[in-house]
Enzyme design. Structure first.
Site, PDB file in Angstrom:
ATOM      1  N   GLU A 133     -59.992   9.320  11.195  1.00  0.00           N
ATOM      2  CA  GLU A 133     -59.906   8.128  12.048  1.00  0.00           C
ATOM      3  C   GLU A 133     -60.920   8.241  13.182  1.00  0.00           C
ATOM      4  OE1 GLU A 133     -55.749   6.431  12.560  1.00  0.00           O
ATOM      5  OE2 GLU A 133     -55.371   8.574  12.662  1.00  0.00           O
TER       6      GLU A 133
ATOM      7  N   ARG B  92     -33.945  -6.381  23.301  1.00  0.00           N
ATOM      8  CA  ARG B  92     -33.133  -6.264  24.510  1.00  0.00           C
ATOM      9  C   ARG B  92     -33.422  -7.347  25.550  1.00  0.00           C
ATOM     10  NH1 ARG B  92     -33.501  -0.424  26.871  1.00  0.00           N
ATOM     11  NH2 ARG B  92     -35.598  -1.056  26.391  1.00  0.00           N
TER      12      ARG B  92
ATOM     13  N   LYS C 287     -58.147  12.544  14.598  1.00  0.00           N
ATOM     14  CA  LYS C 287     -58.518  11.383  15.405  1.00  0.00           C
ATOM     15  C   LYS C 287     -59.886  11.639  16.024  1.00  0.00           C
ATOM     16  CE  LYS C 287     -54.035   9.493  16.057  1.00  0.00           C
ATOM     17  NZ  LYS C 287     -54.060   8.452  15.025  1.00  0.00           N
TER      18      LYS C 287
ATOM     19  N   LYS D 273     -50.405   0.459   0.725  1.00  0.00           N
ATOM     20  CA  LYS D 273     -51.832   0.131   0.659  1.00  0.00           C
ATOM     21  C   LYS D 273     -52.225  -0.084  -0.794  1.00  0.00           C
ATOM     22  CE  LYS D 273     -53.190   2.629   4.805  1.00  0.00           C
ATOM     23  NZ  LYS D 273     -54.035   1.894   5.725  1.00  0.00           N
TER      24      LYS D 273
ATOM     25  N   HIS E 299     -46.180   3.360   5.443  1.00  0.00           N
ATOM     26  CA  HIS E 299     -47.032   2.201   5.121  1.00  0.00           C
ATOM     27  C   HIS E 299     -48.196   2.577   4.210  1.00  0.00           C
ATOM     28  CE1 HIS E 299     -49.681   3.503   8.454  1.00  0.00           C
ATOM     29  NE2 HIS E 299     -50.583   2.697   7.956  1.00  0.00           N
TER      30      HIS E 299
ATOM     31  N   HIS F  93     -47.930  10.557   5.478  1.00  0.00           N
ATOM     32  CA  HIS F  93     -49.000   9.867   4.743  1.00  0.00           C
ATOM     33  C   HIS F  93     -49.756  10.795   3.791  1.00  0.00           C
ATOM     34  CE1 HIS F  93     -47.947   6.748   7.458  1.00  0.00           C
ATOM     35  NE2 HIS F  93     -48.797   7.022   8.428  1.00  0.00           N
TER      36      HIS F  93
HETATM   37  C1  BG6 Z   1     -49.677   5.802  11.672  1.00  0.00           C
HETATM   38  C2  BG6 Z   1     -49.909   6.904  12.652  1.00  0.00           C
HETATM   39  O1  BG6 Z   1     -48.533   6.055  10.899  1.00  0.00           O
HETATM   40  O2  BG6 Z   1     -50.816   5.681  10.823  1.00  0.00           O
HETATM   41  C3  BG6 Z   1     -51.155   6.643  13.457  1.00  0.00           C
HETATM   42  O3  BG6 Z   1     -48.787   7.015  13.521  1.00  0.00           O
HETATM   43  C4  BG6 Z   1     -52.341   6.403  12.557  1.00  0.00           C
HETATM   44  O4  BG6 Z   1     -51.411   7.720  14.363  1.00  0.00           O
HETATM   45  C5  BG6 Z   1     -52.011   5.360  11.507  1.00  0.00           C
HETATM   46  O5  BG6 Z   1     -53.429   5.983  13.353  1.00  0.00           O
HETATM   47  C6  BG6 Z   1     -53.116   5.249  10.479  1.00  0.00           C
HETATM   48  O6  BG6 Z   1     -52.871   4.139   9.646  1.00  0.00           O
HETATM   49  P1  BG6 Z   1     -54.050   3.326   8.979  1.00  0.00           P
HETATM   50  O7  BG6 Z   1     -53.344   2.312   8.144  1.00  0.00           O
HETATM   51  O8  BG6 Z   1     -54.853   2.737  10.095  1.00  0.00           O
HETATM   52  O9  BG6 Z   1     -54.846   4.305   8.177  1.00  0.00           O
END
Ligand code: BG6
Length: 483
Positions: free
Chosen positions: A216, A51, A331, A182, A178, A240
């Site tokens: 995490e 934008r 987290k 990996k 994503h 995930h």
């Molecule tokens: C993301 C989440 O999709 O994946 C995040 O929104 C999370 O909250 C992250 O921290 C973790 O990804 P990775 O690749 O760091 O394990």
């Protein structure tokens, strides 16, 4: 071992949200690494679209900064960055209006692969799809890439699927998770389906239970507003962890082909049992010395959103009925560690008489220290009778594979190149996403209706104590959360 770069056709990749956080941290540095690896052919271009007012020269500065900050260590020859930046263009665009679309239509070439990355909030997906179509920017070979979150429940995911389907065929839609990009997540399939050793034992007759942990150390940081509307269930489990569960539990697909793989994953999701409320533990982290607690971080002292979840899940099919899967993610935990552990059953008869609890444990470390450990039982050395002891057969991919094992391609760069190559194997299909929400929704609705408040846990701990109880009730224990 030589890493192979699969050549791709010339392309125009348009990144909507081209100045956003994901573009800066992941997409642009990832593309640069592919460029360095020689995978971006002559005639491949990247067009940032956003934008804000900016011209292509200013965008190139933005990209250069992103690469300096997040590009990682790569042996690119001098002058390579300049070569990469030459491929960058920028268009100021309004997703909800007509501004910029004619300009974009002039830039994008009809005779190369056209890919449109929707790195924006899902509320803009339908507008973008509509305008791309209305401005003649697509044909049957064009692709769109859509980011998570794909909806926040089943109705919203269905609506998104419907909106996109008005303009694109399913074979043109690349829904990113994503985790599937990996390296080690793909290794789950290689380990399971590339070895004779494991598959015959991969069922409830031999497997006592399976643990999936994604821990995490980071908190919610600056993402409090988004995160508090999602929580660990929507942010991590529905996508995930669900994908990890599918890969570990699915039947062998007949071939490594997008629909063959996705059909098998879908069957797992559809076979998931409803989860009993007492099989779920939700938590919120407390403040540490250096970081605020969850409630403070999201700015709501009364929030009931979870930053941690642990649950016991059953799969009702012939392979898995009777074998529980324990999932947990959170987290601000003790260590950043993602691993899947398959705990095999005890021997049904020991010829060595009474010996306490020996069993094989296969642990697949997804990150960090990617590798596999198999616990085997052997004789304790020395005299004194036949005493048994469990020892690890430990393999780190980095050690076993040398430089290639250590130099892991980032998930995003792999996935973007898969889009250009037109390979959907590592992307979620619409029915898969809907099935995942169909399982998730009643769980979330249940705790909302009961007004459940998450337990607290100390920052830097392994999560709430109730999670320990979840397994203790089944006379089992969690693996330690360790790096
Ligand atoms: C993301 C989440 O999709 O994946 C995040 O929104 C999370 O909250 C992250 O921290 C973790 O990804 P990775 O690749 O760091 O394990």
């Amino acid at each position: 071992m030589v890493s192979r770069v699969i050549p791709v056709d010339p392309f125009d990749l348009v990144i909507f949200g081209g100045t956003g956080d994901l573009a800066r941290r992941k997409i642009l540095p990832g593309l640069f690494r592919r460029f360095c690896a020689g995978q971006m052919p002559k005639g491949a271009r990247v067009i940032g679209a956003a934008r804000g007012d900016m011209d292509s020269a200013a965008y190139r500065d933005f990209v250069a900064e992103a690469i300096a900050e997040f590009g990682g260590i790569h042996s690119c020859e001098e002058g390579t960055l300049a070569g990469f930046l030459e491929r960058m263009e920028f268009v100021t665009i309004d997703a909800r209006g007509d501004k910029g679309w004619d300009e974009l239509a002039k830039l994008v070439r009809p005779d190369v692969v056209r890919a449109y990355y929707f790195s924006v909030g899902p509320s803009l997906f339908a507008d973008l799809a509509h305008r791309l179509n209305a401005h003649g920017l697509t044909d049957a070979d064009s692709r769109i890439v859509v980011e998570k979150p794909f909806g926040r429940d089943l109705p919203s995911a269905k609506a998104l699927n419907r909106d996109l389907a008005m303009h694109f065929d399913e074979s043109q839609i690349y829904r990113i998770d994503h985790y599937l990009g990996k390296e080690t997540v793909q290794n789950l399939m290689a380990v399971r389906f590339g070895n004779m050793l494991f598959e015959p034992l991969w069922n409830s007759q031999y497997v006592d239970h399976i643990q999936i942990t994604v821990a995490e150390t980071v908190g919610v940081g600056g993402r409090g507003e988004y995160y508090d509307k999602s929580g660990a269930m929507r942010d991590m489990v529905q996508n995930h962890l669900m994908q990890l569960l599918c890969l570990i539990a699915m039947e062998p697909p007949s071939k490594f082909d997008p629909d063959a793989v996705r059909d098998e994953k879908l069957k797992v999701i559809r076979a998931l049992d409803d989860v009993e409320p007492y099989h779920i533990v939700r938590g919120q982290y407390e403040a540490s010395e250096s970081e605020p607690g969850y409630r403070e971080a999201v700015g709501d002292p009364r929030t009931r959103t979870e930053s941690y979840i642990a649950m016991k899940v059953g799969i009702s099919n012939w392979r898995w009925a009777g074998t529980p899967f324990y999932l947990r993610t959170g987290k601000m935990l003790k260590a950043r560690s993602s691993e899947i552990t398959v705990v095999f059953k005890e021997l049904n008869h020991s010829i060595f008489g009474e010996q306490s609890d020996h069993r094989n444990v296969l642990s697949i470390r997804l990150q960090p220290n990617e590798g596999i450990t198999l616990g085997v039982t052997i004789k304790e050395p020395g005299p004194g009778g036949m005493r048994l002891v469990d020892v690890p057969l430990d393999m780190s991919f980095a050690e076993a594979l040398g430089a290639d094992g250590a130099d892991q391609t980032d998930a995003y760069e792999r996935l973007i190149m898969d889009v250009i190559r037109g390979n959907q194997t590592l992307f979620m299909r619409g029915d898969e996403v809907e099935a995942a929400w169909a399982w998730t929704d009643p769980i979330i609705n249940g705790w909302e209706a009961r007004g459940e408040v998450p337990k607290t846990y100390d920052a830097g701990s392994e999560g709430p104590v109730d999670a320990v109880q979840l397994l203790a009730r089944d006379t089992r224990v969690w693996r330690k959360v360790a790096p």
